[in-house]
Design a protein around this motif. Structure first.
Motif, short mmCIF file in Angstrom:
data_model
loop_
_atom_site.label_atom_id
_atom_site.label_comp_id
_atom_site.label_asym_id
_atom_site.label_seq_id
_atom_site.Cartn_x
_atom_site.Cartn_y
_atom_site.Cartn_z
N ASP A 352 0.86 -1.19 0.00
CA ASP A 352 0.00 0.00 0.00
C ASP A 352 0.89 1.23 0.00
OD1 ASP A 352 -1.87 1.96 0.28
OD2 ASP A 352 -2.77 1.19 2.11
N LEU A 353 0.96 1.93 -1.13
CA LEU A 353 1.84 3.10 -1.26
C LEU A 353 1.47 4.22 -0.31
CD1 LEU A 353 2.16 3.27 -5.16
CD2 LEU A 353 3.77 2.25 -3.54
N ASP A 354 0.20 4.29 0.08
CA ASP A 354 -0.25 5.36 0.97
C ASP A 354 0.36 5.24 2.36
OD1 ASP A 354 -1.81 6.39 -1.07
OD2 ASP A 354 -3.55 5.18 -0.52
N THR A 357 4.38 7.43 3.10
CA THR A 357 4.34 8.85 2.72
C THR A 357 5.73 9.47 2.68
OG1 THR A 357 3.92 9.40 5.04
CG2 THR A 357 2.01 9.15 3.60
N GLU A 363 2.37 8.07 -7.21
CA GLU A 363 1.14 7.28 -7.28
C GLU A 363 0.60 7.02 -5.88
OE1 GLU A 363 1.52 3.76 -9.69
OE2 GLU A 363 3.13 4.65 -10.86
N SER A 364 -0.61 6.50 -5.83
CA SER A 364 -1.23 6.10 -4.57
C SER A 364 -1.95 4.78 -4.79
CB SER A 364 -2.21 7.18 -4.10
OG SER A 364 -3.26 7.36 -5.05
N GLY A 365 -2.42 4.21 -3.69
CA GLY A 365 -3.14 2.95 -3.79
C GLY A 365 -2.22 1.76 -3.59
#
Length: 412
Positions: A352-354, A357, A363-365
């Protein structure tokens, strides 16, 4: 006189009789502030063209320093308008959407648009906005296809996909197949979904011709034909010629004779207590394999499916992010049971890239990687990215590094 009037009324009321078309409407002269029209008229006929230009410090509301509009049945193709020369025209951003202007065809100086890429696409760089400055847009965002998106689902004979056609699908998209009447998805129920994961579709099903199942008192031989037991006993029916043939193939004539005697309803030597060694071996041997249709519905393997079916065995494979553990082939025994099933073990990593931080990802998700797969994820700084690797079910990340850093040698 009456006949002529009656005939005219009949002509108007009869279907199929051509009527005169109403003439196309003309257009009134448009109002234009800050410019002039050529030619200047009070009205313009249908399909007439009208040119216009604007005064100093202004420009037409469409591309060019002069513009043309056409009268189409009472309406102009676009309303002539002069706007401030520092305004911007509507941009063309393939595979992206953005907020519309309240002005219609143009944006005022200082306007900002935020671009959202279509499904299956991503921003080429970290910027997602653009602003109108002095009649031009500053660095319009570009939407490029994401490496995690999939092409159209693979074509399956005798099947359709239950949704509207599209040629690009984003990661984690799910599509469902359904077979035509008389066919069924191999090893599944009448419907099945496949998932787009990391740029490829999971195992694609196939539609096979439905085969009638044998009745409770039927027996299926290895040639695929159904035969009725002579005495109505299913258990004894299965021990006929196939049992004798199996014994003969093992090289034991006595065993073959015993099997044939059992098929005919006689007692074997082992049953009377005076059997030979061959008789004892026959009585304790593992069950015989028979045609797979005898065992009913196919056994399900989580995260796997039947990829091949023959008369005597089923062949299983795991989905793209799993690996098979155990036998590849599954057979049906003459006691209505299946041989040992394989299992599908996880062979991927999920991140999970979120939750990262501090890495400043663009990107996210969530991203998913296959075992031993490596991906680069862009960071917010231009030409910077992080390398993410899946090894033995664990994720390894590098810090954001510049592309020119000798293939990340200084990032490890």
């Amino acid at each position: 006189m009456f006949l002529r009037s009656f005939g005219f009324a009949l002509l108007l009321s009869c279907p199929g009789v051509p009527h005169a078309q109403s003439p196309a409407e003309p257009c009134p002269a448009p109002q234009l502030d800050g410019g002039f029209l050529v030619p200047e008229q009070e009205t313009y006929l249908h399909e007439s063209s009208l040119m216009y230009a604007c005064s100093a410090g202004q420009k037409p509301a469409v591309e060019g320093w002069w513009a043309t509009t056409v009268c189409l049945n009472g309406l102009w193709s676009h309303t002539p308008q002069c706007i401030n020369e520092d305004a911007c025209f509507t941009p063309n951003i393939p595979n992206g959407k953005y907020n519309e202007s309240p002005e219609g065809l143009w944006y005022r100086e200082g306007s900002v648009i935020r671009v959202k890429c279509d499904e299956g696409y991503k921003h080429q760089t970290w910027g997602a906005t653009a602003s109108c400055r002095k009649g031009a847009w500053s660095s319009l965002p570009v939407c490029e296809r994401s490496e995690t998106s999939c092409d159209e689902p693979p074509k399956v004979q005798h099947a359709v996909v239950l949704q509207k056609y599209q040629d690009i699908f984003s990661a984690d998209s799910e599509v469902r197949y359904e077979c035509e009447h008389g066919y069924s998805l191999e090893g599944t129920n009448a419907r099945k979904s496949i998932l787009c994961v990391a740029g490829s579709w999971a195992i694609v099903p196939s539609c096979i011709k439905e085969i009638s199942k044998p009745g409770a008192g039927d027996d299926v031989d290895t040639s695929g034909g159904i035969k009725k037991p002579v005495d109505g006993s299913r258990a004894r029916g299965r021990g006929t010629a196939s049992a004798a043939a199996a014994a003969a193939a093992a090289g034991g004539a006595a065993s073959a004779a015993a099997a044939a005697s059992a098929a005919a309803g006689g007692s074997t030597a082992s049953e009377t207590g005076s059997g030979t060694t061959s008789d004892r071996t026959e009585s304790t041997s593992s069950p015989l394999t028979i045609a797979v249709v005898n065992c009913g519905s196919y056994p399900k393997v989580k995260n796997g499916d039947v990829v091949r079916r023959t008369q005597m065995f089923l062949k299983y494979a795991c989905n793209g992010f799993y690996k098979r553990v155990g036998p590849e082939k599954v057979m049906c025994y003459n006691n209505d049971t299946w041989s040992t099933l394989p299992t599908c073990k996880e062979a991927f990593c999920q991140l999970d890239l979120d939750e990262y931080t501090n890495y400043k990802f663009q990107e996210s998700g969530t991203i998913i990687l296959k075992e031993r797969e490596t991906k680069s994820v862009a960071c917010i700084w231009e030409n910077f990215s992080s390398r993410i690797t899946c090894a033995q079910g664990k994720v390894r990340l590098t810090q954001c590094c510049h592309y020119m850093d000798h293939y990340y040698q200084r990032c490890n």
